[in-house]
Enzyme design. Structure first.
Site, PDB file in Angstrom:
ATOM      1  N   CYS A 163       1.063  -1.076  -0.190  1.00 21.35           N
ATOM      2  CA  CYS A 163      -0.094  -0.239  -0.257  1.00 21.35           C
ATOM      3  C   CYS A 163       0.455   0.976  -0.076  1.00 21.35           C
ATOM      4  O   CYS A 163       1.030   2.028   0.877  1.00 21.35           O
ATOM      5  CB  CYS A 163      -0.746  -0.323   1.575  1.00 21.35           C
ATOM      6  N   CYS A 341      -5.757   2.448  -4.669  1.00 24.52           N
ATOM      7  CA  CYS A 341      -5.407   2.680  -3.799  1.00 24.52           C
ATOM      8  C   CYS A 341      -6.547   4.169  -3.070  1.00 24.52           C
ATOM      9  O   CYS A 341      -6.553   5.433  -3.791  1.00 24.52           O
ATOM     10  CB  CYS A 341      -3.686   4.006  -3.682  1.00 24.52           C
TER      11      CYS A 341
END
Ligand code: FAD
Length: 397
Positions: A163, A341
């Protein structure tokens, strides 16, 4: 001792369980499948951003692994120690060997807490915190709640991470908290320290995020790589990329995203590429040198941003292609690098970045996803967790 399974899956995280569920559907049960996973707990890591910001409850991010393994699949509660793909075998830490017809490697990414001098000792105390593990995520909220002013630094390392957006999400939330809740923003300096040269790699979302950074008065420390923490003097030491200079910045709060790498047992195996990741074809997910081996998720060489959202698209591709190969066909499905994201920009706003290998937006919704939206924040908080537990991990979404 040796056991044989038609399919062995290494890792019971987001990728391993998603693939196990899809394989079990396809085979009409899990009896020919073994899943090797040492942990009794399974974590929904994307919510740690909101746990660190005091929004979500940490207990809601963890469930017993046993309840997630599809019916009929044999759970081998051990860790893989080494691979022998020339003989379709692997060894477990217990010394037992498993052999397979097909192997799926989904062991995630390794967090290298010792990659920064002083980090391990400093973590969780004196303003040093991290959202990057279940054990340390409380320290972020604790630090933020008690922050009374001074310099707050949010770092990102010079390695691939899971991430890529998470280091900045917690910063935006922390800044919002200081400005609108604890009201200490006028006494605080907020710095984003990154080895890179910008806030985001996809142009469309970068334009929005640059405005967010400017609006919030965040200072960008570009080309800055954290190499040492000195907890006694509360100083963070940064190496300036492509130079022999360092810069030392005193901190009151230091949110660290630690360096990460492929797990050591993969790095040291014949499955690894030069950087240590399982070397698979970026579109089919089949190993480039061992056709019975497949990989997805954070431990794979897939050149996209490592996220659970990416895994959601990789899992069906892998399963279709594996069965094509088993049945004597060429892999028919292609993964295009899709990743997502959800960049939380404050309590109640989010930019939903979705893109592919070419860094082109690959968006789900008909509206402009580069805009900060409350609806997308609510989706992350309320909709994505059940989609994960009851959709993705069941092989349904
Ligand atoms: P994991 O889910 O980490 O699972 C790996 C598994 O392998 C683990 O269960 C581990 O115990 C097991 N394992 C390790 N070694 C061995 C071994 N030797 N033998 C057998 N098993 C082994 N993703 C998003 O999509 N959206 C987000 O908003 C988002 N935010 C994030 C925020 C944070 C703070 C963090 C930490 C992550 C975030 N992610 C997000 C990333 C996402 O959680 C990961 O990309 C995803 O979990 C990857 O799945 P995986 O199965 O590859 O790895």
């Amino acid at each position: 001792m040796s056991r044989h399974y038609r399919i062995v899956i290494v890792g019971g995280g987001s990728a391993g369980i998603s693939v196990a569920a899809r394989l079990a559907h396809k085979l009409g049960g899990g009896k020919d499948i073994a899943l090797v996973e040492p942990s009794e707990k399974h974590y929904y890591q994307p919510l740690w951003t909101l746990v660190g910001a005091g929004v979500s409850d940490k207990a809601s991010t963890v469930r017993p692994e046993a309840g997630l393994i599809p019916k009929g699949v044999t759970w081998i509660k051990d860790r893989v120690a080494s691979f022998d793909p020339d003989h379709d075998r692997l060894s477990l830490a217990s010394g037992e060997e498993l052999s397979y017809d097909q192997l799926v490697v989904a062991a995630g990414i390794q967090i290298d807490w010792d990659g920064i001098k002083g980090l391990r000792e400093a973590m969780g105390k004196g303003g040093v915190c991290s959202n990057y593990s279940f054990e340390t995520v409380d320290s972020t909220w604790e630090t933020l709640r008690n922050f009374e002013g001074g310099t707050a630094i949010f770092t990102t390392p010079n390695t691939p991470i899971k991430c890529g957006g998470a280091p900045q999400k917690i910063m935006y939330l922390a800044e919002d908290y200081m400005r609108n809740k604890s009201k200490v923003r006028d006494r605080a300096r907020v710095i984003f320290a990154t080895p890179g040269d910008g806030i985001f790699s996809v142009e469309k979302y970068k334009r929005t995020l640059e405005k967010v950074v400017a609006r919030k008065g965040i200072e960008m420390a570009l080309h800055h790589n954290l190499i040492e923490i000195r907890p006694e003097t509360k100083e963070a030491v940064f190496q300036i990329i492509d130079s022999d200079r360092t810069e030392t910045i005193p901190y009151a709060m230091l949110h660290v995203t630690p360096p990460m790498s492929a797990p050591d047992f993969i790095k040291q195996s014949p499955l690894a590429n030069a950087e240590g990741w399982v070397e698979v074809d970026p579109h089919t997910l089949q190993h480039l040198r061992y056709p019975k081996v497949w990989s997805l998720g954070d431990c794979s060489s897939l050149p996209t941003s490592k996220t659970g959202a990416a895994v959601r698209k990789q899992a069906p591709t892998l399963v279709t292609n594996m069965f094509d190969v088993i049945e004597g066909r060429q892999p028919s499905k292609r993964y295009n690098g899709y990743t997502s994201c959800p960049v939380v920009t404050g309590y109640g706003s989010l930019v939903l970045a979705e893109f592919d290998y070419d860094m082109q937006p690959a968006e789900t919704f008909p509206f402009d996803q580069a805009k900060e939206r409350l609806s997308m924040y609510l989706m992350k908080k309320y909709l994505l967790p059940p989609l994960y537990w009851f959709g993705m991990l069941k092989g349904r979404a």
